[in-house]
Design a protein around this motif. Structure first.
Motif, short mmCIF file in Angstrom:
data_model
loop_
_atom_site.label_atom_id
_atom_site.label_comp_id
_atom_site.label_asym_id
_atom_site.label_seq_id
_atom_site.Cartn_x
_atom_site.Cartn_y
_atom_site.Cartn_z
N THR A 58 0.83 -1.21 0.00
CA THR A 58 0.00 0.00 0.00
C THR A 58 0.87 1.26 0.00
OG1 THR A 58 -1.75 -1.17 1.18
CG2 THR A 58 -1.82 1.23 1.24
N VAL A 59 1.89 1.27 0.83
CA VAL A 59 2.80 2.41 0.90
C VAL A 59 3.55 2.57 -0.43
CG1 VAL A 59 4.89 3.31 2.02
CG2 VAL A 59 3.06 2.33 3.40
N ALA A 60 4.03 1.46 -0.97
CA ALA A 60 4.76 1.50 -2.25
C ALA A 60 3.85 2.01 -3.37
CB ALA A 60 5.31 0.13 -2.59
N LYS A 61 2.60 1.58 -3.38
CA LYS A 61 1.67 2.03 -4.42
C LYS A 61 1.40 3.52 -4.28
CE LYS A 61 -2.74 1.26 -6.57
NZ LYS A 61 -3.82 0.37 -6.84
N ALA A 62 1.17 3.96 -3.05
CA ALA A 62 0.86 5.37 -2.82
C ALA A 62 2.02 6.28 -3.23
CB ALA A 62 0.52 5.60 -1.34
N SER A 63 3.25 5.78 -3.11
CA SER A 63 4.41 6.59 -3.46
C SER A 63 4.86 6.38 -4.90
CB SER A 63 5.58 6.28 -2.50
OG SER A 63 6.01 4.95 -2.66
#
Length: 78
Positions: A58-63
């Protein structure tokens, strides 16, 4: 502990695929799918690993970094 069905609902809400989550842990997308379908169940060993992997994805996708993380595995001390 959440159920496989609840995990799927959260994963889909976050816009992640089975492969996205699997990139960050040592389980296959197929196993995650089987857990979501109720064919297999979370174990003590893989539950936290899969939840952590979903959070990292989720963090990787958001960034905008999700595609750069192909093949990276989350390691645990278990």
């Amino acid at each position: 502990m959440i159920t496989g069905k609840e995990f799927k609902e959260i994963r889909e809400y976050k816009g992640l695929s089975l492969r996205d989550v699997a990139k960050f842990c040592d389980v296959s997308p197929q196993l995650i799918g089987q857990i979501e379908q109720g064919k297999k169940y979370f174990t003590e060993n893989n539950y936290q690993q899969i939840i952590d992997a979903m959070n990292l994805a989720t963090v990787a996708k958001a960034s905008g970094e999700l595609e750069k993380h192909k093949g990276i595995k989350l390691t645990t001390n278990k």
